[in-house]
Enzyme design. Structure first.
Site, short mmCIF file in Angstrom:
data_model
loop_
_atom_site.label_atom_id
_atom_site.label_comp_id
_atom_site.label_asym_id
_atom_site.label_seq_id
_atom_site.Cartn_x
_atom_site.Cartn_y
_atom_site.Cartn_z
N LYS A 55 13.75 29.23 34.51
CA LYS A 55 13.10 30.53 34.34
C LYS A 55 11.60 30.29 34.44
O LYS A 55 11.12 29.18 34.29
CB LYS A 55 13.48 31.16 33.01
N CYS A 139 6.38 38.37 40.67
CA CYS A 139 7.08 39.26 39.74
C CYS A 139 6.43 40.64 39.77
O CYS A 139 5.22 40.76 39.56
CB CYS A 139 7.04 38.69 38.33
#
Length: 314
Positions: A55, A139
């Protein structure tokens, strides 16, 4: 086709990507089962992934956005996690565990708000000896991070160069599709010294509850992933393959070996799988076996024979 010594089995899938040896061209995408060292090892060993990506880890602990932060749609998933993470000091032990116990390369996904923060996080994780770094400059739902950086070519080049200055392992840059020309961003990453680019991160999206009128996600908007974004990803990979000299790793909507082959023919040197892992962790082995059977059936000696094949069909 060259004959092999007796007793030796031909490998259609094993190859080297940015210096890393992969048993097959499937990679766990960042953000899915990458929170702990144990889950990364599970994907590598039980799932059969050729490599795994953690992650995204940042310079300081982050709680992320309020729930609901992820919803399932007919065409995929919509999420606005907000880059929750324990910070690089808090994740170091998990990364060390993954490196010590995984039978596949482990890539650390990192983010920051400035080039110096990216470099700080990379240096902070180096003691765990990750095989490579993936820079999350894409993102779409974290203010001040991700796509806020990844839509600016100058910042992308600066971030990439800053990390390259402090590490001695490959650096991949994950690109956002939410720009006018993704090849411009890819070129900036390459100019900064990137060893590969990863395309794509999620596409901006939103869902609204028509009974209440409220946006469904706690952050109101988020990023779309899954089957709906595959055509977008394929086109981005296709364009980047033409524009860049470095490898392109395809991600977005890959849920079968057919999807993977399509992405590879567009120009992907390997594929990452994210949303489809929620259905079954063994999808990596399934995709690998499917690609191998396809190569044998079509008479190709290895996967490189079909990489970018669509560009030859004029």
């Amino acid at each position: 086709m060259q004959k092999l010594p007796a007793g030796r089995k031909r490998s259609y899938l094993m190859y080297t990507l940015t210096g890393l040896k992969l048993k097959n061209p499937t990679i766990l995408a960042a953000g899915v089962l990458g929170t702990t060292g144990a889950s990364l090892c599970r994907v590598a060993r039980e799932g059969g992934a050729g490599a795994v990506v953690t992650k995204s880890i940042g310079p300081a602990p982050k709680t992320g956005h309020p729930n609901p932060s992820m919803i399932e749609l007919d065409c995929g998933f919509l999420n606005a996690m907000g880059l929750p993470n324990p910070s690089y000091p808090g994740f170091l032990q998990e990364l060390e565990f993954a490196k010590e116990n995984s039978d596949a390369p482990v890539i650390a996904s990192i983010f920051g708000g400035t080039p110096s923060e990216f470099a700080e996080v990379a240096e902070g994780l180096l003691p765990a000896k990750p095989d490579a770094f993936e820079l999350n400059v894409s993102c779409p739902h974290a203010e001040g991070y991700g796509a806020a950086i990844g839509s600016n070519p100058c910042l992308v080049e600066a971030v990439t160069a800053a990390v390259k200055d402090v590490v001695n392992v490959p650096v991949w840059v994950k690109l956002t599709p939410n720009v006018a020309d993704i090849t411009c961003i890819g070129n900036a990453a390459e100019s900064g010294g990137a060893d590969a680019v990863v395309a794509i991160n999620t596409v901006k999206g939103m869902a609204i509850d028509i009974e209440s009128g409220y946006p469904v996600l706690g952050n109101r908007s988020g990023g779309l992933s899954g089957k709906a974004v595959k055509p977008v990803a394929v086109k981005c990979v296709y364009d980047l393959f033409t524009a860049l000299e470095i490898p392109v790793i395809g991600v977005g909507g890959v849920s079968s070996w057919e999807d993977a082959v399509e992405m590879i023919m567009a120009g992907a040197a390997a594929v990452q799988v994210g949303s489809a892992v929620y259905d079954r962790v063994g999808i990596f082995s399934e995709i690998g076996k499917g690609i191998e059977a396809f190569l044998k059936r079509k008479g190709y000696s290895d996967i490189k024979k079909i990489t970018g094949l669509a560009h030859e069909m004029v």
